[in-house]
Design an enzyme around this catalytic site. Structure first.
Site, PDB file in Angstrom:
ATOM      1  N   HIS A 133      -6.352  -6.607   1.361  1.00 43.19           N
ATOM      2  CA  HIS A 133      -5.396  -5.533   1.112  1.00 43.19           C
ATOM      3  C   HIS A 133      -4.048  -5.745   1.796  1.00 43.19           C
ATOM      4  CE1 HIS A 133      -4.133  -1.501   0.021  1.00 43.19           C
ATOM      5  NE2 HIS A 133      -3.876  -1.217   1.288  1.00 43.19           N
TER       6      HIS A 133
ATOM      7  N   ASP B 101      -9.256  -6.871  -2.470  1.00 44.42           N
ATOM      8  CA  ASP B 101      -8.807  -5.616  -1.849  1.00 44.42           C
ATOM      9  C   ASP B 101     -10.010  -4.705  -1.645  1.00 44.42           C
ATOM     10  OD1 ASP B 101      -7.620  -3.177  -1.166  1.00 44.42           O
ATOM     11  OD2 ASP B 101      -5.838  -3.617  -2.373  1.00 44.42           O
TER      12      ASP B 101
ATOM     13  N   SER C 192       0.829  -1.203   0.000  1.00 36.80           N
ATOM     14  CA  SER C 192       0.000   0.000   0.000  1.00 36.80           C
ATOM     15  C   SER C 192       0.868   1.260   0.000  1.00 36.80           C
ATOM     16  CB  SER C 192      -0.955  -0.048   1.199  1.00 36.80           C
ATOM     17  OG  SER C 192      -1.962   0.905   1.090  1.00 36.80           O
TER      18      SER C 192
END
Length: 284
Positions: free
Chosen positions: A256, A226, A98
């Site tokens: 995620h 996700d 991320s």
């Protein structure tokens, strides 16, 4: 997820960095409002092959403090570079999740990466853009919950319903995400001083440079389920701009933050990329 007592896991404390193993240098970078705890299981698996360093970002739980109301990816990368210099790591393999992947792209642009494994990377938008505002609003919506959580008794903040809600946001198979990892994610969010400064900084900071110019071997790992930055929208720029030589891999049945629920698979995918760079093999 397991139930039982609501008391947080014994020994859960902030850590400035995980540092373990020996071999090729490997930098692991966590996501927004997370901490190095999310890498614990992967770091254990990689320690036999690499010297693993997983630091906490500035303004995040366990990380360096900062002043002001503005923080962005470039400033996070500056601090990571200082830490790499202190360790004598001119270059290293990088894996980021991320926000950590976004910082990884910035470090690669600066010439600090031997390889980059980008897991559900953030930053796949122009600045300004509707995509950018949408993800910003998503995190802004968490502010009331974080503020309330900071004031609640620990028995409520770490209760089974709260743990389940956090696990559903971060993972697909909540039963596979360890209680310690979910509690660390909750604690990280409650102690993230960088939350609003990063959201404000994102409005002012430039977008990622053209990804087609990257000369570092890149492995893009997209997470099928996700819920934070869905692939169908936020992976488009990475899919289109990364060089043809980059690996593009969909990891099925994960959310995620796949390091929590599938550490074996993530460690294997990172190790493959590191090994391929050593032997000049092209992964298939």
């Amino acid at each position: 997820m397991t139930s039982g007592t609501t008391k947080p896991t014994v020994g859960l404390a902030p850590i400035s960095a995980l540092h373990t193993g020996s071999g090729d240098p490997l930098l692991l970078l966590h996501g927004f409002m997370m901490s190095p705890h999310c890498w614990e299981q992967v770091a254990q698996r990689m320690a036999g092959h690499c010297e693993v360093f997983a630091p906490a970002f500035t303004g995040h739980w366990g990380g360096p403090d900062f002043e002001g109301w503005y923080l962005d990816v470039s400033l996070l990368a500056d601090k990571i570079e200082d830490q790499l210099d202190e360790m004598g790591w001119r270059t290293c393999h990088i894996a980021g999740n991320s926000l950590g992947a976004w910082v990884g792209f910035e470090l690669a642009r600066r010439g600090r990466a031997r390889t980059l494994t980008a897991i559900a990377p953030a930053g796949g938008w122009k600045n300004p853009s509707t995509l950018q505002f949408r993800v910003g609003l998503k995190f802004l919506s968490l502010v009331p919950f974080v503020e309330i959580g900071r004031r609640l008794p620990r028995a409520i903040s770490y209760s089974a319903p709260v743990r389940l809600a956090a696990a559903l946001i971060l993972s697909k198979n909540t039963a596979a995400a360890p209680r310690r990892g979910i509690e660390a994610a909750i604690t990280s969010a409650l102690h993230c001083k960088a939350m609003l400064p990063m959201l404000a900084g994102g409005l002012r900071a430039p977008a990622l440079d053209d990804l087609s110019t990257l000369r570092v071997p890149v492995r893009l790992l997209m997470c099928e389920h996700d819920r934070i930055i869905p692939n169908r929208v936020y992976a488009k720029r990475f899919l289109q701009e990364l060089p043809d030589s980059a690996d593009r891999i969909m990891i099925h049945d994960v959310g995620h933050v796949p390091m929590l629920e599938a550490p074996d698979r993530i460690a294997t995918l990172i190790a493959e990329h590191v090994y391929a760079s050593r032997t000049r093999l092209r992964a298939v």
